[in-house]
Design a protein around this motif. Structure first.
Motif, PDB file in Angstrom:
ATOM      1  N   ASP A 112     -22.638  27.236  30.790  1.00  0.00           N
ATOM      2  CA  ASP A 112     -21.237  27.479  31.154  1.00  0.00           C
ATOM      3  C   ASP A 112     -20.885  26.894  32.519  1.00  0.00           C
ATOM      4  OD1 ASP A 112     -20.760  28.929  28.795  1.00  0.00           O
ATOM      5  OD2 ASP A 112     -21.616  30.747  29.691  1.00  0.00           O
ATOM      6  N   ASP A 113     -21.888  26.419  33.222  1.00  0.00           N
ATOM      7  CA  ASP A 113     -21.711  25.813  34.541  1.00  0.00           C
ATOM      8  C   ASP A 113     -20.911  24.512  34.397  1.00  0.00           C
ATOM      9  OD1 ASP A 113     -21.990  24.689  37.020  1.00  0.00           O
ATOM     10  OD2 ASP A 113     -24.181  24.697  37.040  1.00  0.00           O
ATOM     11  N   ASP A 114     -19.852  24.348  35.204  1.00  0.00           N
ATOM     12  CA  ASP A 114     -19.053  23.125  35.149  1.00  0.00           C
ATOM     13  C   ASP A 114     -19.905  21.891  35.415  1.00  0.00           C
ATOM     14  OD1 ASP A 114     -16.716  24.426  34.513  1.00  0.00           O
ATOM     15  OD2 ASP A 114     -15.997  24.546  36.591  1.00  0.00           O
ATOM     16  N   GLN A 115     -20.898  22.035  36.304  1.00  0.00           N
ATOM     17  CA  GLN A 115     -21.756  20.895  36.615  1.00  0.00           C
ATOM     18  C   GLN A 115     -22.558  20.469  35.399  1.00  0.00           C
ATOM     19  OE1 GLN A 115     -24.623  19.387  40.245  1.00  0.00           O
ATOM     20  NE2 GLN A 115     -24.845  21.500  39.578  1.00  0.00           N
ATOM     21  N   TYR A 116     -23.019  21.443  34.599  1.00  0.00           N
ATOM     22  CA  TYR A 116     -23.742  21.118  33.366  1.00  0.00           C
ATOM     23  C   TYR A 116     -22.851  20.273  32.457  1.00  0.00           C
ATOM     24  CZ  TYR A 116     -25.659  21.746  28.666  1.00  0.00           C
ATOM     25  OH  TYR A 116     -26.129  21.524  27.394  1.00  0.00           O
ATOM     26  N   LYS A 117     -21.606  20.678  32.295  1.00  0.00           N
ATOM     27  CA  LYS A 117     -20.677  19.957  31.425  1.00  0.00           C
ATOM     28  C   LYS A 117     -20.405  18.563  31.960  1.00  0.00           C
ATOM     29  CE  LYS A 117     -18.543  24.352  30.110  1.00  0.00           C
ATOM     30  NZ  LYS A 117     -17.355  25.235  30.259  1.00  0.00           N
ATOM     31  N   GLN A 118     -20.312  18.443  33.282  1.00  0.00           N
ATOM     32  CA  GLN A 118     -20.071  17.132  33.887  1.00  0.00           C
ATOM     33  C   GLN A 118     -21.256  16.196  33.682  1.00  0.00           C
ATOM     34  OE1 GLN A 118     -19.174  18.166  37.948  1.00  0.00           O
ATOM     35  NE2 GLN A 118     -17.221  19.134  37.413  1.00  0.00           N
ATOM     36  N   VAL A 119     -22.471  16.737  33.859  1.00  0.00           N
ATOM     37  CA  VAL A 119     -23.678  15.929  33.654  1.00  0.00           C
ATOM     38  C   VAL A 119     -23.761  15.463  32.204  1.00  0.00           C
ATOM     39  CG1 VAL A 119     -26.203  16.045  33.527  1.00  0.00           C
ATOM     40  CG2 VAL A 119     -25.016  16.923  35.548  1.00  0.00           C
ATOM     41  N   LEU A 120     -23.477  16.379  31.291  1.00  0.00           N
ATOM     42  CA  LEU A 120     -23.600  16.067  29.870  1.00  0.00           C
ATOM     43  C   LEU A 120     -22.568  15.026  29.426  1.00  0.00           C
ATOM     44  CD1 LEU A 120     -25.683  17.269  27.931  1.00  0.00           C
ATOM     45  CD2 LEU A 120     -23.886  18.756  27.028  1.00  0.00           C
ATOM     46  N   SER A 121     -21.396  15.054  30.040  1.00  0.00           N
ATOM     47  CA  SER A 121     -20.314  14.165  29.600  1.00  0.00           C
ATOM     48  C   SER A 121     -20.249  12.866  30.404  1.00  0.00           C
ATOM     49  CB  SER A 121     -18.971  14.891  29.693  1.00  0.00           C
ATOM     50  OG  SER A 121     -18.683  15.245  31.038  1.00  0.00           O
ATOM     51  N   LYS A 122     -21.025  12.758  31.481  1.00  0.00           N
ATOM     52  CA  LYS A 122     -20.905  11.577  32.339  1.00  0.00           C
ATOM     53  C   LYS A 122     -21.383  10.315  31.632  1.00  0.00           C
ATOM     54  CE  LYS A 122     -21.893   9.580  36.831  1.00  0.00           C
ATOM     55  NZ  LYS A 122     -22.454   9.714  38.176  1.00  0.00           N
ATOM     56  N   ASN A 123     -20.579   9.285  31.711  1.00  0.00           N
ATOM     57  CA  ASN A 123     -20.941   7.973  31.193  1.00  0.00           C
ATOM     58  C   ASN A 123     -21.669   7.224  32.304  1.00  0.00           C
ATOM     59  OD1 ASN A 123     -21.175   5.612  29.744  1.00  0.00           O
ATOM     60  ND2 ASN A 123     -19.051   4.990  30.058  1.00  0.00           N
ATOM     61  N   VAL A 124     -22.985   7.217  32.246  1.00  0.00           N
ATOM     62  CA  VAL A 124     -23.794   6.683  33.340  1.00  0.00           C
ATOM     63  C   VAL A 124     -23.994   5.173  33.186  1.00  0.00           C
ATOM     64  CG1 VAL A 124     -25.970   6.844  34.583  1.00  0.00           C
ATOM     65  CG2 VAL A 124     -24.993   8.887  33.525  1.00  0.00           C
ATOM     66  N   ASP A 125     -23.506   4.417  34.137  1.00  0.00           N
ATOM     67  CA  ASP A 125     -23.765   2.978  34.190  1.00  0.00           C
ATOM     68  C   ASP A 125     -24.940   2.774  35.141  1.00  0.00           C
ATOM     69  OD1 ASP A 125     -23.827   0.242  34.505  1.00  0.00           O
ATOM     70  OD2 ASP A 125     -21.655   0.013  34.726  1.00  0.00           O
ATOM     71  N   VAL A 126     -26.156   2.771  34.584  1.00  0.00           N
ATOM     72  CA  VAL A 126     -27.339   2.725  35.458  1.00  0.00           C
ATOM     73  C   VAL A 126     -27.419   1.409  36.225  1.00  0.00           C
ATOM     74  CG1 VAL A 126     -28.718   4.392  34.163  1.00  0.00           C
ATOM     75  CG2 VAL A 126     -28.815   1.980  33.537  1.00  0.00           C
ATOM     76  N   ALA A 127     -26.862   0.347  35.661  1.00  0.00           N
ATOM     77  CA  ALA A 127     -26.893  -0.937  36.367  1.00  0.00           C
ATOM     78  C   ALA A 127     -26.157  -0.845  37.694  1.00  0.00           C
ATOM     79  CB  ALA A 127     -26.279  -2.025  35.495  1.00  0.00           C
ATOM     80  N   VAL A 128     -25.135   0.001  37.744  1.00  0.00           N
ATOM     81  CA  VAL A 128     -24.371   0.207  38.977  1.00  0.00           C
ATOM     82  C   VAL A 128     -24.980   1.323  39.817  1.00  0.00           C
ATOM     83  CG1 VAL A 128     -22.136   0.908  39.919  1.00  0.00           C
ATOM     84  CG2 VAL A 128     -22.230  -0.630  37.951  1.00  0.00           C
ATOM     85  N   GLU A 129     -25.232   2.475  39.181  1.00  0.00           N
ATOM     86  CA  GLU A 129     -25.714   3.655  39.895  1.00  0.00           C
ATOM     87  C   GLU A 129     -27.074   3.406  40.548  1.00  0.00           C
ATOM     88  OE1 GLU A 129     -24.150   6.465  40.355  1.00  0.00           O
ATOM     89  OE2 GLU A 129     -22.564   6.541  38.857  1.00  0.00           O
ATOM     90  N   LEU A 130     -27.931   2.652  39.869  1.00  0.00           N
ATOM     91  CA  LEU A 130     -29.299   2.450  40.353  1.00  0.00           C
ATOM     92  C   LEU A 130     -29.579   0.980  40.665  1.00  0.00           C
ATOM     93  CD1 LEU A 130     -31.074   4.933  37.918  1.00  0.00           C
ATOM     94  CD2 LEU A 130     -30.365   5.314  40.282  1.00  0.00           C
ATOM     95  N   ASP A 131     -28.535   0.304  41.072  1.00  0.00           N
ATOM     96  CA  ASP A 131     -28.635  -1.111  41.411  1.00  0.00           C
ATOM     97  C   ASP A 131     -29.709  -1.381  42.460  1.00  0.00           C
ATOM     98  OD1 ASP A 131     -27.577  -3.919  41.545  1.00  0.00           O
ATOM     99  OD2 ASP A 131     -27.018  -3.292  43.563  1.00  0.00           O
ATOM    100  N   TYR A 132     -29.876  -0.455  43.404  1.00  0.00           N
ATOM    101  CA  TYR A 132     -30.851  -0.660  44.476  1.00  0.00           C
ATOM    102  C   TYR A 132     -32.282  -0.714  43.948  1.00  0.00           C
ATOM    103  CZ  TYR A 132     -31.111   4.475  44.113  1.00  0.00           C
ATOM    104  OH  TYR A 132     -31.242   5.762  43.656  1.00  0.00           O
ATOM    105  N   VAL A 133     -32.548   0.006  42.851  1.00  0.00           N
ATOM    106  CA  VAL A 133     -33.886  -0.052  42.248  1.00  0.00           C
ATOM    107  C   VAL A 133     -34.145  -1.444  41.683  1.00  0.00           C
ATOM    108  CG1 VAL A 133     -35.426   0.896  40.495  1.00  0.00           C
ATOM    109  CG2 VAL A 133     -33.841   2.410  41.703  1.00  0.00           C
ATOM    110  N   TYR A 134     -33.164  -1.972  40.968  1.00  0.00           N
ATOM    111  CA  TYR A 134     -33.332  -3.298  40.361  1.00  0.00           C
ATOM    112  C   TYR A 134     -33.433  -4.388  41.414  1.00  0.00           C
ATOM    113  CZ  TYR A 134     -31.849  -0.438  36.480  1.00  0.00           C
ATOM    114  OH  TYR A 134     -31.759   0.566  35.557  1.00  0.00           O
TER     115      TYR A 134
END
Length: 361
Positions: A112-134
């Motif tokens: 019921d946590d709003d953060q849980y719902k946000q995590v579950l629904s987030k469209n993650v673009d890993v190429a952008v979010e984790l660009d520093y790893v690449y």
């Protein structure tokens, strides 16, 4: 876009991972780029841990330090990063607290946590979010000039879930046990979300190779492992090769390390990974019996604590490990049974490598 790198001069670990017979056992150790090295602290300076991970130049420098120090006797590098970059990409805040470890100021509390719902629904673009790893991987591959292969890695869904709901490390795992026994479907939905992000994250690391760590698998009972860890490790093993094909990338050997899940070794051998990491609680000869004729390569499994011991103890362990894994010319990558621990003398790690060379060449 696929990067162009210099040809590998040492492909021993890759040939071994694909099941080929080799001239000697390849070797490296988990967390080999780390704080036991004096040069690590010099390069890191005043940056905190996650700042270090996000700086491609510093991360690549740290990755190369053990390759330079142990030139000619270590057969792979592993990119300096952390498994918790995935929760960060999912929108969660993670801090590294001195002398305590990773800390989530706002862990997931319930479905019921709003953060849980946000995590579950987030469209993650890993190429952008984790660009520093690449960027760090690409930079490191160029700096390596083909000396050895470079591992990439991610955390396994179960281990990442533990951090995300516990808020950090734990001894009793109260919160995550509450989740799996009180909210089993919501737990599975979150694990599936994490697994999907892992596949994409690993696919974009593919030039470096891919390794999956399930550091807290041993906190699950066999039945709970079957329900809350195994399906999501299997999902990654099944879908990563498909994603690589879609991206027109060559397949890479995949490694899984489910620490503490000795009871699941038979199932892990059928999951689709080429290499299975073993912790030090598993007897090598017994593991070989369980593997049988299946074309699985083992990785491990020296107790990291041996590096605090005498040279005689290190020699004895290496001899026993080599014998247990059948001599080392096929089906085994020498490693520790978990990451190298702080305060190890780098010269003792060098002796460990040298003894492995002596007994497997």
């Amino acid at each position: 876009m696929t990067q162009k790198f210099e040809p590998l001069q040492n492909d021993l670990i890759i040939r071994t991972a694909w099941g080929q017979k080799v001239e000697r056992t390849p070797m490296w150790v988990m967390r080999q780029a780390g704080r036991y090295l004096p040069e690590y602290h010099q390069a890191k300076g005043k940056l905190d841990f996650f700042q270090t991970c996000r700086d491609p130049e510093v991360a690549s420098t740290l990755t190369l330090q053990p390759i330079d120090r142990y030139a000619g006797i270590v057969d792979a590098a592993i990119i300096f990063s952390d498994i918790l970059v995935i929760p960060q990409a999912l929108g969660m805040t993670v801090e590294m607290v001195d002398k305590k470890g990773p800390h989530f100021p706002h862990p997931l509390t319930s479905p019921d946590d709003d953060q849980y719902k946000q995590v579950l629904s987030k469209n993650v673009d890993v190429a952008v979010e984790l660009d520093y790893v690449y960027k760090a991987i690409t930079l490191t591959r160029h700096k390596l000039k083909g000396r050895v292969p470079l591992f990439g890695f991610c955390g396994a869904p179960w281990t990442l879930l533990c951090y995300m709901v516990e808020g950090g490390g734990s001894k009793i795992f109260k919160e995550v046990k509450t989740w799996i026994y009180k909210y089993p479907q919501a737990t599975k939905d979150l694990l599936q979300k994490i697994a999907e992000v892992c596949v994409e994250y690993l696919a974009l690391q593919v030039q470096a190779g891919a390794q999956v760590f399930d550091s807290w698998a041993g906190e699950l009972s066999p039945s709970s492992f079957n329900e809350f860890s195994q399906p999501y490790l299997a999902y990654i093993a099944k879908h990563l090769p498909t994603r690589l094909e879609e991206l027109k990338l060559e397949p890479v050997p995949m490694v899984v390390f489910a620490k503490g899940a000795w009871y699941a070794l038979d199932a892990l051998c059928d999951m689709g990974y080429q290499v299975i990491g073993l912790d030090w609680l598993q007897d090598p000869a017994e593991a070989v019996k369980i593997r049988g004729t299946r074309p699985i390569v083992f990785q491990g499994n020296a107790d990291p604590g041996i590096l605090y011991g005498s040279r005689e103890s290190i020699t004895k362990l290496v001899k026993n490990m080599v014998a247990g894994f059948g001599g080392g010319k096929q089906g085994w990558i020498a490693n520790l049974g978990h990451g190298i621990t702080p305060f190890v003398n780098p010269d003792d790690l060098k002796f460990f490598f040298e003894e492995l060379h002596r007994f497997t060449t």
